[in-house]
Motif scaffolding. Structure first.
Motif, PDB file in Angstrom:
ATOM      1  N   ALA A 189       0.869  -1.019  -0.035  1.00 58.16           N
ATOM      2  CA  ALA A 189       0.020   0.132  -0.211  1.00 58.16           C
ATOM      3  C   ALA A 189       0.765   1.214  -0.020  1.00 58.16           C
ATOM      4  N   ALA A 190       0.332   2.405  -0.133  1.00 53.48           N
ATOM      5  CA  ALA A 190       1.180   3.608  -0.117  1.00 53.48           C
ATOM      6  C   ALA A 190       1.947   3.882   0.978  1.00 53.48           C
ATOM      7  N   SER A 191       1.248   3.632   2.335  1.00 53.41           N
ATOM      8  CA  SER A 191       1.988   3.438   3.608  1.00 53.41           C
ATOM      9  C   SER A 191       1.499   2.165   3.955  1.00 53.41           C
ATOM     10  N   HIS A 192       2.444   1.271   4.188  1.00 56.19           N
ATOM     11  CA  HIS A 192       2.154  -0.129   4.311  1.00 56.19           C
ATOM     12  C   HIS A 192       2.724  -0.434   5.784  1.00 56.19           C
ATOM     13  N   LEU A 193       3.840   0.009   6.323  1.00 59.63           N
ATOM     14  CA  LEU A 193       4.529  -0.518   7.423  1.00 59.63           C
ATOM     15  C   LEU A 193       5.227   0.609   8.289  1.00 59.63           C
ATOM     16  N   ARG A 194       4.872   0.607   9.763  1.00 66.20           N
ATOM     17  CA  ARG A 194       5.422   1.604  10.504  1.00 66.20           C
ATOM     18  C   ARG A 194       6.511   1.076  11.371  1.00 66.20           C
ATOM     19  N   CYS A 225      16.941   0.023  23.396  1.00 63.72           N
ATOM     20  CA  CYS A 225      15.997   0.619  22.509  1.00 63.72           C
ATOM     21  C   CYS A 225      14.692  -0.459  22.475  1.00 63.72           C
ATOM     22  N   LYS A 226      13.574   0.113  22.251  1.00 65.88           N
ATOM     23  CA  LYS A 226      12.591  -0.662  22.191  1.00 65.88           C
ATOM     24  C   LYS A 226      11.897  -0.291  20.870  1.00 65.88           C
ATOM     25  N   ALA A 227      11.596  -1.202  19.914  1.00 60.46           N
ATOM     26  CA  ALA A 227      11.186  -1.115  18.578  1.00 60.46           C
ATOM     27  C   ALA A 227       9.679  -1.753  18.468  1.00 60.46           C
ATOM     28  N   SER A 228       8.891  -1.270  17.684  1.00 59.27           N
ATOM     29  CA  SER A 228       7.519  -1.947  17.237  1.00 59.27           C
ATOM     30  C   SER A 228       7.282  -1.777  15.745  1.00 59.27           C
ATOM     31  N   VAL A 229       6.641  -2.626  15.292  1.00 61.60           N
ATOM     32  CA  VAL A 229       6.085  -2.655  13.892  1.00 61.60           C
ATOM     33  C   VAL A 229       4.637  -2.712  13.982  1.00 61.60           C
ATOM     34  N   THR A 230       4.086  -1.871  12.963  1.00 62.55           N
ATOM     35  CA  THR A 230       2.687  -2.027  12.742  1.00 62.55           C
ATOM     36  C   THR A 230       2.252  -2.220  11.181  1.00 62.55           C
ATOM     37  N   ASP A 231       1.495  -3.071  10.772  1.00 63.76           N
ATOM     38  CA  ASP A 231       1.118  -3.099   9.465  1.00 63.76           C
ATOM     39  C   ASP A 231      -0.312  -2.421   9.220  1.00 63.76           C
ATOM     40  N   LEU A 232       0.086  -1.227   8.434  1.00 62.30           N
ATOM     41  CA  LEU A 232      -0.792  -0.135   8.308  1.00 62.30           C
ATOM     42  C   LEU A 232      -1.391  -0.558   6.767  1.00 62.30           C
ATOM     43  N   LYS A 233      -1.368  -1.377   5.981  1.00 66.31           N
ATOM     44  CA  LYS A 233      -1.574  -1.819   4.737  1.00 66.31           C
ATOM     45  C   LYS A 233      -3.181  -1.547   4.609  1.00 66.31           C
ATOM     46  N   ALA A 234      -3.367  -1.133   3.272  1.00 64.12           N
ATOM     47  CA  ALA A 234      -4.962  -0.995   2.857  1.00 64.12           C
ATOM     48  C   ALA A 234      -5.081  -2.156   1.845  1.00 64.12           C
ATOM     49  N   ARG A 235      -4.093  -2.675   1.181  1.00 61.23           N
ATOM     50  CA  ARG A 235      -3.958  -3.710   0.102  1.00 61.23           C
ATOM     51  C   ARG A 235      -2.729  -4.367   0.027  1.00 61.23           C
ATOM     52  N   LYS A 237      -0.325  -7.834   0.379  1.00 59.96           N
ATOM     53  CA  LYS A 237       0.122  -8.767   1.315  1.00 59.96           C
ATOM     54  C   LYS A 237       0.504  -8.278   2.553  1.00 59.96           C
ATOM     55  N   ASN A 238       0.158  -8.834   3.700  1.00 61.01           N
ATOM     56  CA  ASN A 238       0.405  -8.575   5.266  1.00 61.01           C
ATOM     57  C   ASN A 238       1.925  -8.714   5.304  1.00 61.01           C
ATOM     58  N   ALA A 239       2.734  -7.701   6.034  1.00 58.89           N
ATOM     59  CA  ALA A 239       4.060  -7.864   6.408  1.00 58.89           C
ATOM     60  C   ALA A 239       4.123  -9.204   7.395  1.00 58.89           C
ATOM     61  N   GLN A 240       5.314  -9.685   7.427  1.00 62.99           N
ATOM     62  CA  GLN A 240       5.703 -10.830   8.233  1.00 62.99           C
ATOM     63  C   GLN A 240       6.950 -10.591   8.878  1.00 62.99           C
ATOM     64  N   ILE A 241       6.953 -11.059  10.310  1.00 61.20           N
ATOM     65  CA  ILE A 241       8.054 -10.782  10.976  1.00 61.20           C
ATOM     66  C   ILE A 241       8.761 -12.334  11.398  1.00 61.20           C
ATOM     67  N   ASN A 242       9.892 -12.549  10.869  1.00 60.35           N
ATOM     68  CA  ASN A 242      10.424 -13.860  11.091  1.00 60.35           C
ATOM     69  C   ASN A 242       9.395 -14.861  10.448  1.00 60.35           C
ATOM     70  N   ASP A 266       6.161 -15.077  10.489  1.00 56.35           N
ATOM     71  CA  ASP A 266       4.819 -14.863  11.234  1.00 56.35           C
ATOM     72  C   ASP A 266       4.062 -13.818  10.444  1.00 56.35           C
ATOM     73  N   THR A 267       2.855 -13.931   9.955  1.00 50.69           N
ATOM     74  CA  THR A 267       2.155 -12.969   9.505  1.00 50.69           C
ATOM     75  C   THR A 267       1.563 -11.823  10.437  1.00 50.69           C
ATOM     76  N   LEU A 268       1.851 -10.547  10.131  1.00 50.53           N
ATOM     77  CA  LEU A 268       1.464  -9.498  11.010  1.00 50.53           C
ATOM     78  C   LEU A 268      -0.053  -8.886  10.638  1.00 50.53           C
ATOM     79  N   GLU A 269      -1.131  -9.098  11.422  1.00 48.57           N
ATOM     80  CA  GLU A 269      -2.164  -8.631  10.880  1.00 48.57           C
ATOM     81  C   GLU A 269      -2.397  -7.123  10.837  1.00 48.57           C
ATOM     82  N   THR A 270      -3.269  -6.818   9.822  1.00 46.56           N
ATOM     83  CA  THR A 270      -3.536  -5.324   9.570  1.00 46.56           C
ATOM     84  C   THR A 270      -3.835  -4.676  10.566  1.00 46.56           C
TER      85      THR A 270
END
Length: 103
Positions: free
Chosen positions: A39-44, A55-65, A67-72, A74-78
């Motif tokens: 998507a235009a903005s897919h992952l934050r 350092c603490k880090a987090s990932v958010t799947d922002l996708k509107a269309r 495939k979902n992102a994966q971490i290691n 494992d699929t990260l839900e929208t």
């Protein structure tokens, strides 16, 4: 591959990845080869630095269309966020982002 350093002396930093990212704060990184699956903005990716060595880090799947992102693998839900750690691999289409430790 390319290296993106996220290290802000203010204590946090934000990176938005996608086909045409438009972050509200932080900065964006365009995934040119991934237009069909991102998507235009897919992952934050957000960093929160509480001390020089922690350092603490987090990932958010922002996708509107696409495939979902994966971490290691494992699929990260929208709309969902997940903590990531050093050496974790984030995949969007054929793009792979590796989280590296500070230093």
């Amino acid at each position: 591959g390319e290296t993106i350093k996220l290290l802000n002396t203010e204590g946090n930093d934000t990176l938005v990845l996608g086909a045409n990212p438009r972050p509200r704060n932080g900065f964006g990184f365009r995934l040119n080869r991934e237009k069909a699956v991102t998507a235009a903005s897919h992952l934050r990716i957000e960093l929160d630095i509480s001390k020089k060595s922690y350092c603490k880090a987090s990932v958010t799947d922002l996708k509107a269309r696409g495939k979902n992102a994966q971490i290691n693998g494992d699929t990260l839900e929208t709309g969902k966020s997940r903590a990531v750690f050093a050496n974790d691999m984030i995949t969007i289409g054929q793009s792979v982002i590796k989280i590296k430790p500070l230093g």
